[in-house]
Every structure is written in C-alpha cells, then in structure tokens.
Design a protein around this motif. Sequence first.
Motif, PDB file in Angstrom:
ATOM      1  N   SER A  30      -1.159  13.292  22.275  1.00  0.00           N
ATOM      2  CA  SER A  30      -2.260  13.318  21.343  1.00  0.00           C
ATOM      3  C   SER A  30      -2.186  14.062  20.298  1.00  0.00           C
ATOM      4  N   SER A  36      -7.902  14.175  20.665  1.00  0.00           N
ATOM      5  CA  SER A  36      -8.010  14.855  22.344  1.00  0.00           C
ATOM      6  C   SER A  36      -6.850  14.678  23.328  1.00  0.00           C
ATOM      7  N   TYR A  38      -7.454  14.008  25.867  1.00  0.00           N
ATOM      8  CA  TYR A  38      -8.572  13.062  27.548  1.00  0.00           C
ATOM      9  C   TYR A  38      -8.385  12.265  26.836  1.00  0.00           C
ATOM     10  N   GLN A  39      -8.707  11.746  25.353  1.00  0.00           N
ATOM     11  CA  GLN A  39      -8.621  10.655  24.272  1.00  0.00           C
ATOM     12  C   GLN A  39      -7.332   9.420  24.957  1.00  0.00           C
ATOM     13  N   ARG A  41      -5.102  10.184  27.348  1.00  0.00           N
ATOM     14  CA  ARG A  41      -4.668  10.099  28.396  1.00  0.00           C
ATOM     15  C   ARG A  41      -5.579   7.811  28.629  1.00  0.00           C
TER      16      ARG A  41
END
Length: 72
Positions: A30, A36, A38-39, A41
Amino acid sequence: MSNSILKQQCLELLAAYGGREGGLITREVSDALDISVYQARILLLTLQDEGVVRQVPGRKPGRGAALHWRII
C-alpha cells in the motif's frame, strides 16, 4: 488510477522483491503504490483469486497479523 494499472504496478513490485524470503506485507504494498491498506488488501486478494499471487504464512499467525504476499 485504473485497476489494471494498479494490478500491473503491484505485480512489478512483488516481482522486484521476489527474492525476499517472507514476501511483502500488505502495508508495504500500500505504501509503495500510494493507496490505502484496505485497497491494497482487496487488490492482492483479487490477484490471488486470479492465481497470480499467493499468501505466505507469516511469522506471527493469528488475528491482526500482517499478511505476506509473493508472486507465483
């Protein structure tokens, strides 16, 4: 940035660090791609579903442990 460009950059990043024993953790991906965690992942899980990358068991298993990734 388009998803296909992110996928390509992610694969290039993982290929560049392919010799690293534990692979890269999601946070490192990331940070390198400036997205991010989360993006990153979601991107890595998508690439795993496509059969391009795989998770490497980390040293510290369990909830909240960092996921390690390698290119296949």
